[in-house]
Design an enzyme around this catalytic site. Structure first.
Site, PDB file in Angstrom:
ATOM      1  CG  ASP A  85      -2.148   0.828   1.053  1.00 49.70           C
ATOM      2  OD1 ASP A  85      -2.185   1.631   0.109  1.00 49.70           O
ATOM      3  OD2 ASP A  85      -3.081   0.682   1.848  1.00 49.70           O
TER       4      ASP A  85
ATOM      5  CB  THR B 100      -5.894  -1.987   0.410  1.00 50.90           C
ATOM      6  OG1 THR B 100      -5.411  -0.646   0.352  1.00 50.90           O
ATOM      7  CG2 THR B 100      -5.222  -2.787  -0.692  1.00 50.90           C
TER       8      THR B 100
ATOM      9  CB  SER C 293      -6.266   2.693   0.285  1.00 54.62           C
ATOM     10  OG  SER C 293      -5.003   3.032   0.791  1.00 54.62           O
TER      11      SER C 293
END
Length: 204
Positions: A10, A109, A56
């Protein structure tokens, strides 16, 4: 191909990957990470539709569905139309599916692969959708999103999702010992929650 693993660092771009290679090589700028030695590589444009800097949720939705969306939106387009994720396609093909993370399992995510909500902050709804969607393996932090406020969780609907997962046939673990004792030959579904919030960083 038997198994497909999508590994997302991420916030990781080329610069972060390169500096990790330099650190791993003790300062050698020519040192390459294993991922940099793969025979095939590519670039995906996963930017947001409403901001120069993506988040995200928007980037994860682009990666999981192939559709761009606004920051904050999970698994759906700006007009709130749900888009099928690659994880859902795999489930339709009869494959086992799972989401594993070091943050809370209902975070943006992982959520982009297993849920559809209009805003990434809908953690309780995301955790509920995972159960409804029958994802086989879920592991990360975030016990708070599975327990009601009466049990020091953050759910306002008074649902104890941990018990609901257990009743649906999931093995439940909450520490390393429990994880090591899981027998993959006997367990088909598993829920692992290893922290009230996000898991601790490795350096800590």
């Amino acid at each position: 191909i038997k198994n497909v693993i999508v590994l997302i660092g991420d916030g990781m771009g080329n610069q972060q990957r390169r500096i990790a290679g330099i650190v791993a090589g003790d300062g050698d700028a020519n040192h390459r990470l294993i991922m940099e030695k793969f025979p095939t590589s590519g670039v995906a444009f996963n930017h947001s539709l409403d901001a120069i800097v993506t988040d995200s949720a928007a980037s994860g939705t682009a990666l999981s569905t192939g559709f761009k969306t606004k920051n904050g939106m999970v698994g759906m387009t700006p007009d709130q139309k749900k888009k099928k994720t690659i994880l859902e396609v795999c489930r339709e093909l009869g494959k086992s599916t799972g989401l594993i993370t070091t943050v809370t399992i209902a975070h943006a995510t992982p959520a982009c692969y297993g849920a559809h909500v209009r805003h990434r902050g809908m953690y309780s709804e995301i955790a509920s959708q995972y159960l409804k969607n029958g994802i086989d393996v879920l592991m990360g932090g975030g016990t708070c999103d599975f327990l009601p406020e009466s049990m020091k969780g953050k759910r306002k609907d008074n649902r104890n999702l941990v018990n609901e997962y257990k009743n649906a046939g999931y093995a439940y673990v909450e520490d390393l010992e429990g994880l090591k004792n899981l027998d993959p030959d006997k367990v088909n579904k598993a829920l692992g929650l290893f922290g009230y919030g996000a898991m601790s960083y490795e350096v800590d």
